[in-house]
Scaffold this motif. Structure first.
Motif, PDB file in Angstrom:
ATOM      1  N   ALA A   6       0.824  -1.207   0.000  1.00 27.63           N
ATOM      2  CA  ALA A   6       0.000   0.000   0.000  1.00 27.63           C
ATOM      3  C   ALA A   6       0.861   1.261   0.000  1.00 27.63           C
ATOM      4  O   ALA A   6       0.531   2.258  -0.641  1.00 27.63           O
ATOM      5  N   GLN A   7       1.985   1.218   0.722  1.00 23.64           N
ATOM      6  CA  GLN A   7       2.868   2.383   0.752  1.00 23.64           C
ATOM      7  C   GLN A   7       3.530   2.599  -0.601  1.00 23.64           C
ATOM      8  O   GLN A   7       3.742   3.736  -1.029  1.00 23.64           O
ATOM      9  N   GLU A   8       3.869   1.515  -1.299  1.00 27.17           N
ATOM     10  CA  GLU A   8       4.503   1.633  -2.611  1.00 27.17           C
ATOM     11  C   GLU A   8       3.535   2.198  -3.643  1.00 27.17           C
ATOM     12  O   GLU A   8       3.937   2.874  -4.588  1.00 27.17           O
ATOM     13  N   ALA A   9       2.244   1.907  -3.455  1.00 27.12           N
ATOM     14  CA  ALA A   9       1.238   2.407  -4.407  1.00 27.12           C
ATOM     15  C   ALA A   9       1.055   3.915  -4.285  1.00 27.12           C
ATOM     16  O   ALA A   9       0.636   4.575  -5.233  1.00 27.12           O
ATOM     17  N   PHE A  10       1.360   4.472  -3.106  1.00 19.45           N
ATOM     18  CA  PHE A  10       1.231   5.919  -2.878  1.00 19.45           C
ATOM     19  C   PHE A  10       2.566   6.448  -2.383  1.00 19.45           C
ATOM     20  O   PHE A  10       2.812   6.501  -1.179  1.00 19.45           O
ATOM     21  N   PRO A  11       3.453   6.783  -3.308  1.00 21.77           N
ATOM     22  CA  PRO A  11       4.775   7.273  -2.892  1.00 21.77           C
ATOM     23  C   PRO A  11       4.648   8.557  -2.091  1.00 21.77           C
ATOM     24  O   PRO A  11       3.678   9.312  -2.252  1.00 21.77           O
ATOM     25  N   PRO A  12       5.574   8.821  -1.192  1.00 18.48           N
ATOM     26  CA  PRO A  12       5.498  10.041  -0.368  1.00 18.48           C
ATOM     27  C   PRO A  12       5.539  11.297  -1.221  1.00 18.48           C
ATOM     28  O   PRO A  12       6.209  11.339  -2.258  1.00 18.48           O
ATOM     29  N   ARG A  13       4.781  12.286  -0.770  1.00 15.39           N
ATOM     30  CA  ARG A  13       4.751  13.545  -1.505  1.00 15.39           C
ATOM     31  C   ARG A  13       6.092  14.248  -1.403  1.00 15.39           C
ATOM     32  O   ARG A  13       6.778  14.175  -0.396  1.00 15.39           O
ATOM     33  N   ALA A  14       6.420  14.932  -2.486  1.00 20.38           N
ATOM     34  CA  ALA A  14       7.664  15.690  -2.478  1.00 20.38           C
ATOM     35  C   ALA A  14       7.544  16.837  -1.476  1.00 20.38           C
ATOM     36  O   ALA A  14       6.498  17.480  -1.354  1.00 20.38           O
ATOM     37  N   VAL A  15       8.601  17.068  -0.751  1.00 18.73           N
ATOM     38  CA  VAL A  15       8.623  18.148   0.226  1.00 18.73           C
ATOM     39  C   VAL A  15       8.997  19.434  -0.491  1.00 18.73           C
ATOM     40  O   VAL A  15      10.060  19.531  -1.122  1.00 18.73           O
ATOM     41  N   LEU A  16       8.100  20.401  -0.432  1.00 16.88           N
ATOM     42  CA  LEU A  16       8.349  21.684  -1.081  1.00 16.88           C
ATOM     43  C   LEU A  16       9.098  22.600  -0.123  1.00 16.88           C
ATOM     44  O   LEU A  16       8.568  23.016   0.904  1.00 16.88           O
ATOM     45  N   LEU A  17      10.334  22.866  -0.456  1.00 13.04           N
ATOM     46  CA  LEU A  17      11.140  23.747   0.381  1.00 13.04           C
ATOM     47  C   LEU A  17      10.780  25.199   0.085  1.00 13.04           C
ATOM     48  O   LEU A  17      10.512  25.564  -1.080  1.00 13.04           O
ATOM     49  N   PRO A  18      10.748  26.043   1.110  1.00 15.44           N
ATOM     50  CA  PRO A  18      10.436  27.453   0.858  1.00 15.44           C
ATOM     51  C   PRO A  18      11.487  28.098  -0.025  1.00 15.44           C
ATOM     52  O   PRO A  18      12.686  27.809   0.098  1.00 15.44           O
ATOM     53  N   LEU A  19      11.035  28.945  -0.932  1.00 18.17           N
ATOM     54  CA  LEU A  19      11.972  29.634  -1.804  1.00 18.17           C
ATOM     55  C   LEU A  19      12.774  30.652  -0.997  1.00 18.17           C
ATOM     56  O   LEU A  19      12.237  31.334  -0.127  1.00 18.17           O
ATOM     57  N   PRO A  20      14.069  30.744  -1.258  1.00 22.06           N
ATOM     58  CA  PRO A  20      14.869  31.716  -0.507  1.00 22.06           C
ATOM     59  C   PRO A  20      14.433  33.138  -0.826  1.00 22.06           C
ATOM     60  O   PRO A  20      14.126  33.464  -1.974  1.00 22.06           O
ATOM     61  N   GLN A  21      14.359  33.958   0.201  1.00 20.97           N
ATOM     62  CA  GLN A  21      13.988  35.350   0.002  1.00 20.97           C
ATOM     63  C   GLN A  21      15.175  36.104  -0.615  1.00 20.97           C
ATOM     64  O   GLN A  21      16.324  35.878  -0.262  1.00 20.97           O
ATOM     65  N   PRO A  22      14.890  36.997  -1.565  1.00 20.03           N
ATOM     66  CA  PRO A  22      16.000  37.774  -2.144  1.00 20.03           C
ATOM     67  C   PRO A  22      16.639  38.667  -1.098  1.00 20.03           C
ATOM     68  O   PRO A  22      15.980  39.116  -0.161  1.00 20.03           O
ATOM     69  N   THR A  23      17.914  38.904  -1.255  1.00 18.15           N
ATOM     70  CA  THR A  23      18.644  39.754  -0.323  1.00 18.15           C
ATOM     71  C   THR A  23      18.614  41.190  -0.829  1.00 18.15           C
ATOM     72  O   THR A  23      18.985  41.454  -1.974  1.00 18.15           O
ATOM     73  N   TYR A  24      18.144  42.082   0.021  1.00 19.64           N
ATOM     74  CA  TYR A  24      18.069  43.489  -0.366  1.00 19.64           C
ATOM     75  C   TYR A  24      19.214  44.243   0.279  1.00 19.64           C
ATOM     76  O   TYR A  24      19.130  44.734   1.402  1.00 19.64           O
ATOM     77  N   LEU A  25      20.313  44.316  -0.456  1.00 17.75           N
ATOM     78  CA  LEU A  25      21.486  45.078  -0.050  1.00 17.75           C
ATOM     79  C   LEU A  25      22.104  45.690  -1.299  1.00 17.75           C
ATOM     80  O   LEU A  25      21.962  45.143  -2.400  1.00 17.75           O
ATOM     81  N   GLY A  26      22.788  46.777  -1.103  1.00 19.63           N
ATOM     82  CA  GLY A  26      23.469  47.403  -2.218  1.00 19.63           C
ATOM     83  C   GLY A  26      24.724  46.635  -2.605  1.00 19.63           C
ATOM     84  O   GLY A  26      25.099  45.653  -1.951  1.00 19.63           O
ATOM     85  N   PRO A  27      25.398  47.044  -3.665  1.00 19.23           N
ATOM     86  CA  PRO A  27      26.616  46.365  -4.105  1.00 19.23           C
ATOM     87  C   PRO A  27      27.730  46.531  -3.080  1.00 19.23           C
ATOM     88  O   PRO A  27      27.663  47.399  -2.195  1.00 19.23           O
ATOM     89  N   PRO A  28      28.774  45.706  -3.162  1.00 16.74           N
ATOM     90  CA  PRO A  28      29.908  45.830  -2.224  1.00 16.74           C
ATOM     91  C   PRO A  28      30.472  47.251  -2.219  1.00 16.74           C
ATOM     92  O   PRO A  28      30.630  47.882  -3.268  1.00 16.74           O
ATOM     93  N   GLY A  29      30.740  47.727  -1.009  1.00 17.43           N
ATOM     94  CA  GLY A  29      31.303  49.068  -0.870  1.00 17.43           C
ATOM     95  C   GLY A  29      30.270  50.166  -0.754  1.00 17.43           C
ATOM     96  O   GLY A  29      30.631  51.336  -0.562  1.00 17.43           O
ATOM     97  N   SER A  30      28.988  49.815  -0.858  1.00 17.06           N
ATOM     98  CA  SER A  30      27.951  50.841  -0.745  1.00 17.06           C
ATOM     99  C   SER A  30      27.177  50.668   0.556  1.00 17.06           C
ATOM    100  O   SER A  30      27.204  49.611   1.177  1.00 17.06           O
ATOM    101  N   ILE A  31      26.491  51.722   0.939  1.00 20.65           N
ATOM    102  CA  ILE A  31      25.632  51.711   2.118  1.00 20.65           C
ATOM    103  C   ILE A  31      24.186  51.525   1.658  1.00 20.65           C
ATOM    104  O   ILE A  31      23.740  52.160   0.700  1.00 20.65           O
ATOM    105  N   SER A  32      23.468  50.647   2.329  1.00 17.31           N
ATOM    106  CA  SER A  32      22.059  50.435   2.019  1.00 17.31           C
ATOM    107  C   SER A  32      21.212  51.215   3.014  1.00 17.31           C
ATOM    108  O   SER A  32      21.435  51.148   4.224  1.00 17.31           O
ATOM    109  N   CYS A  33      20.253  51.961   2.490  1.00 19.94           N
ATOM    110  CA  CYS A  33      19.369  52.775   3.319  1.00 19.94           C
ATOM    111  C   CYS A  33      17.942  52.294   3.141  1.00 19.94           C
ATOM    112  O   CYS A  33      17.433  52.220   2.016  1.00 19.94           O
ATOM    113  N   PHE A  34      17.275  51.973   4.248  1.00 21.24           N
ATOM    114  CA  PHE A  34      15.890  51.497   4.229  1.00 21.24           C
ATOM    115  C   PHE A  34      15.010  52.553   4.897  1.00 21.24           C
ATOM    116  O   PHE A  34      15.234  52.896   6.062  1.00 21.24           O
ATOM    117  N   THR A  35      14.037  53.065   4.165  1.00 25.92           N
ATOM    118  CA  THR A  35      13.172  54.112   4.703  1.00 25.92           C
ATOM    119  C   THR A  35      11.724  53.635   4.733  1.00 25.92           C
ATOM    120  O   THR A  35      11.324  52.735   3.996  1.00 25.92           O
TER     121      THR A  35
END
Length: 223
Positions: free
Chosen positions: A64-93
């Motif tokens: 019975a277990q072989e007939a219903f294989p386990p569901r794929a685990v959906l990993l959360p998508l990584p959140q994008p990183t909000y920072l400026g390029p190297p050497g710059s200052i990031s300002c959040f307002t």
């Protein structure tokens, strides 16, 4: 108890054909059933019969277990990183407004290119005609501080998409044109300045500062 503890470490060997489940739980179950049949119905079940039934049920469960294989685990998508390029200052307002008064809470946070907070501040502001004006005012004050701190390269993040679009397109707005001109003038003080949009959910630090500043002006009875 000793038997059960030892059984957990047992290995089911061929030719039973079991590999998804150990055999011992099924053996225990059918031994228990054989005991009950003997005590309550005076029926004698042989050890061999109990063993065959245990293997048969274990195989049925495995099939019975072989007939219903386990569901794929959906990993959360990584959140994008909000920072400026190297050497710059990031300002959040961010800005928060009170619907019943022309009051606003303005905030800005500066981070280095590793995401470490360098400085953060907030201030209440009166005579704020709209939420868009409050967002623009926050950017203006942030740029003023950045110039005083001698920052050279700045990446400004705001969760007000309309404001970011106006700043990047040299757009015109009767509502906040004076503030747009002030921001553009302040931008000339830096080697480079970029204005980028950040989703509100990822701008929570600046949002909390702005709301805290606004609440400091509003009487508790009006909150």
């Amino acid at each position: 108890m000793l038997f059960l503890s030892a059984a957990k470490r047992s290995v089911t060997l061929p030719p039973t054909g079991l590999y998804l489940t150990p055999l011992y739980p099924w053996l225990v179950w059918f031994l228990w059933k054989a005991r009950n049949l003997l005590i309550f119905e005076k029926k004698d079940v042989t050890a061999a019969d109990s063993l065959h039934r245990a293997i048969a049920e274990a195989k049925a469960w495995q099939g019975a277990q072989e007939a219903f294989p386990p569901r794929a685990v959906l990993l959360p998508l990584p959140q994008p990183t909000y920072l400026g390029p190297p050497g710059s200052i990031s300002c959040f307002t961010d800005a928060a407004c009170h619907a019943d008064d022309d009051l606003g809470g303005l905030s800005w946070i500066f981070k280095d290119d590793t995401g470490r907070i360098i400085f953060q501040s907030s201030t209440p502001q009166d005579f704020i005609p709209s939420a868009l004006a409050a967002e623009a005012f926050a950017v203006k004050l942030a740029l003023s501080y950045a110039r005083a701190a001698d920052f050279l390269r700045l990446t400004c993040f705001s969760d007000c998409q309309e404001l970011v679009l106006l700043l990047n397109s040299d757009g015109l707005s009767n509502q906040i044109q004076g503030l747009l001109d002030d921001i553009k003038s302040l931008s000339l003080s830096f080697v480079s300045v970029a204005f980028k949009f950040i989703p509100r959910a990822l701008n929570s630090e600046a949002d909390l500062l702005a709301k805290s500043s606004l609440l400091s002006w509003i009487p508790p009875s009006e909150v």
